[in-house]
Design an enzyme around this catalytic site. Structure first.
Site, PDB file in Angstrom:
ATOM      1  N   GLU A 271      -5.721   3.058  -4.629  1.00 36.03           N
ATOM      2  CA  GLU A 271      -4.570   2.819  -3.767  1.00 36.03           C
ATOM      3  C   GLU A 271      -3.675   4.053  -3.624  1.00 36.03           C
ATOM      4  OE1 GLU A 271      -5.280  -1.127  -2.538  1.00 36.03           O
ATOM      5  OE2 GLU A 271      -3.755   0.307  -1.919  1.00 36.03           O
ATOM      6  N   SER A 272      -3.402   4.730  -4.736  1.00 37.40           N
ATOM      7  CA  SER A 272      -2.360   5.773  -4.691  1.00 37.40           C
ATOM      8  C   SER A 272      -2.698   7.045  -5.452  1.00 37.40           C
ATOM      9  CB  SER A 272      -1.069   5.208  -5.285  1.00 37.40           C
ATOM     10  OG  SER A 272      -1.228   4.993  -6.687  1.00 37.40           O
TER      11      SER A 272
END
Length: 491
Positions: free
Chosen positions: A320-321
């Site tokens: 995700e990040s």
């Protein structure tokens, strides 16, 4: 006459006593090795720490050899006790001293070993690979890339191999061997792969299974070529006229269920498809050291609270990040777990850029999605479907399952559904289902990436556990000199 008779009484009594205990002695000595194992209810197996054989992570045992010997112990109806050794020399010593019943450590049944030990049936044909490191160290003085060697005759730098290994035996028997050397005792394949990857040595030899189980952690390692004549891998037993254990092992391997299990274990432990590219792998390894440590405790705490493996939760966070608490996307999702405002609010997250809140919120959300997957979907498929729902939404996932079912494939197996989710980008397909258009390629790529990150995280933990696990000699210290009466009794 009477005196002569009474003088014979002690002799007759002695003979009678001896004759009376002969059956007892015969009964005791007649017990085979297999009978003793069954009587004691314990199978002692020597193995070695390696991602491809045996490991301990978070107090759980695992590995190809652990899973296979566990099945054999269950077949016998006894408990399995693994004696983890740090070298092949320790394994052979344990067999000679009868400290273990057999060795299950990915050992090749070589000609030299067969002169000293017995073996069970072969369950793998292990290929020997020459391993080198790709990259700038392979450039010539003029800047051109030096191609990898195509044969042993092209090698000028020494090949370093595990001491007392089948690789050393292979090189020793060559008429015209390349330069080579054995590593110091206690140095195993994983150590040599690390050394080659870190530019500390040029070449090593590795069995294909060991390389496959480890290569995601060494993105710059490559195989130059495969040596001829794959070697059979089998369990090793002490040479003995008592063949009861060897016959039992052979019977176990002849079972169809055992052969099916071996195929499943090969796929689980050795076959890793759709690997990350080199840049992604190198970046991930860098972030393992720089970004994960401050977040690890929160991943572990959240995973424990919601019943998820922490490596899986961390893999989601990385996808995700890249473990960046301040990450933000053009669509407005943000934080380690890249939560939308709506999702964050429903999960009780007040500030999405707070790493702890984001991780716990993401864990709660993923756990909720996981609980909504139909119970008939089992195993890792549950995770893959939940991840796809995390990425594309439950509605589009259900549309993909419907398309899979229409095509005559299973709506409950991720590999089948993954073939049909991309169709949701095409009008002739998405118009026929409830939730319409979706970027169906995204959840497929999303699940694949997380699966790879998850594998590397587990391997990283396994690798660290292997490095941190003390050997018996480190725990006990150097053994005192043994007299012949102190040697362990025969099993």
């Amino acid at each position: 006459m009477k005196q002569a008779f009474f003088r014979k009484i002690p002799l007759l009594l002695g003979v009678g006593i001896v004759l009376s205990i002969v059956p007892l002695i015969t009964e005791f000595t007649a017990k085979s090795q297999l009978e003793k194992i069954l009587q004691r209810g314990e199978l002692r197996v020597a193995s070695r720490f390696s991602p491809s054989t045996y490991f301990i992570e978070e107090s759980r045992q695992g590995g190809f050899e652990f899973d296979l010997t566990t099945a054999y112990a269950n077949y016998l109806g006894v408990e399995l006790k693994i004696e983890a050794m740090s070298s092949i020399a320790e394994i052979t010593k344990a067999l000679r001293l009868n400290n273990v019943h057999l060795a299950a450590a990915g050992l090749a049944a070589t000609e030299q070993r067969r002169q000293t030990f017995d073996f069970g049936p072969s369950y793998l044909d292990s290929k020997i690979l020459l391993i080198y490191r790709s990259g700038s160290n392979n450039r010539n003085n003029d800047g051109t890339v030096e191609p990898p060697p195509k044969s042993l005759q092209q090698i000028n730098d020494p090949i370093t191999v595990v001491a007392n290994s089948n690789h050393a035996e292979y090189l020793r028997q060559l008429d015209n061997p390349p330069p080579w050397q054995e590593a110091e005792p206690g140095i195993e394949t994983l150590d040599l792969l690390t050394a080659v990857h870190d530019n500390q040595m040029r070449y090593t030899l590795a069995d294909a299974e060991a390389f496959e189980a480890s290569r995601t952690f060494f993105p710059r390692l490559r195989q130059a070529f495969e040596l001829p004549e794959p070697q059979p891998v089998a369990w090793m037993l002490k040479r003995s006229p008592d063949t009861s254990l060897q016959q039992s092992v052979s019977a176990f391997f002849q079972l169809d269920s055992t052969q099916d299990l071996i195929q499943d274990l090969k796929e689980h432990h050795f076959e890793h498809d759709a690997r990350l590219n080199l840049v992604d792998s190198l970046t991930f390894r860098q972030h393992l050291k720089s970004r994960l440590p401050p977040l690890r405790d929160w991943f572990q705490q959240a995973a424990k609270q919601y019943g998820i493996e922490w490596e899986l939760l961390a893999a989601i966070g990385y996808q995700e990040s890249h473990w960046n608490p301040r990450a933000i996307s053009p669509t407005g999702v943000r934080g380690v777990m890249m939560l939308t405002q709506t999702t964050a609010r429903s999960m009780g997250v007040k500030r999405r850029t707070d790493a702890k809140q984001s991780i716990f919120g993401g864990a709660k959300y993923f756990s909720k999605l996981l609980s909504r997957i139909p119970e008939r979907i089992t195993g890792e498929d549950r995770y893959w479907f939940a991840l796809a729902a995390y990425n594309v939404g439950r509605g589009h996932l259900e549309d993909g399952r419907i398309l899979s079912q229409r095509a005559g494939q299973s709506p409950d197996h991720w590999n089948d559904v993954a073939q049909h989710l991309p169709k949701l980008t095409q009008a002739r397909w998405y118009k026929t289902v409830k939730h319409g258009y979706a970027r169906g390629y995204e959840p497929v790529r999303y699940v694949t990436n997380i699966s790879n990150y998850w594998s590397i995280l587990k391997l990283e933990g396994r690798y660290q556990a292997i490095q941190d696990t003390p050997t018996e000699s480190e725990i006990m210290g150097p053994p005192a000199p043994k007299t012949p009466t102190e040697l362990p009794e025969t099993l």
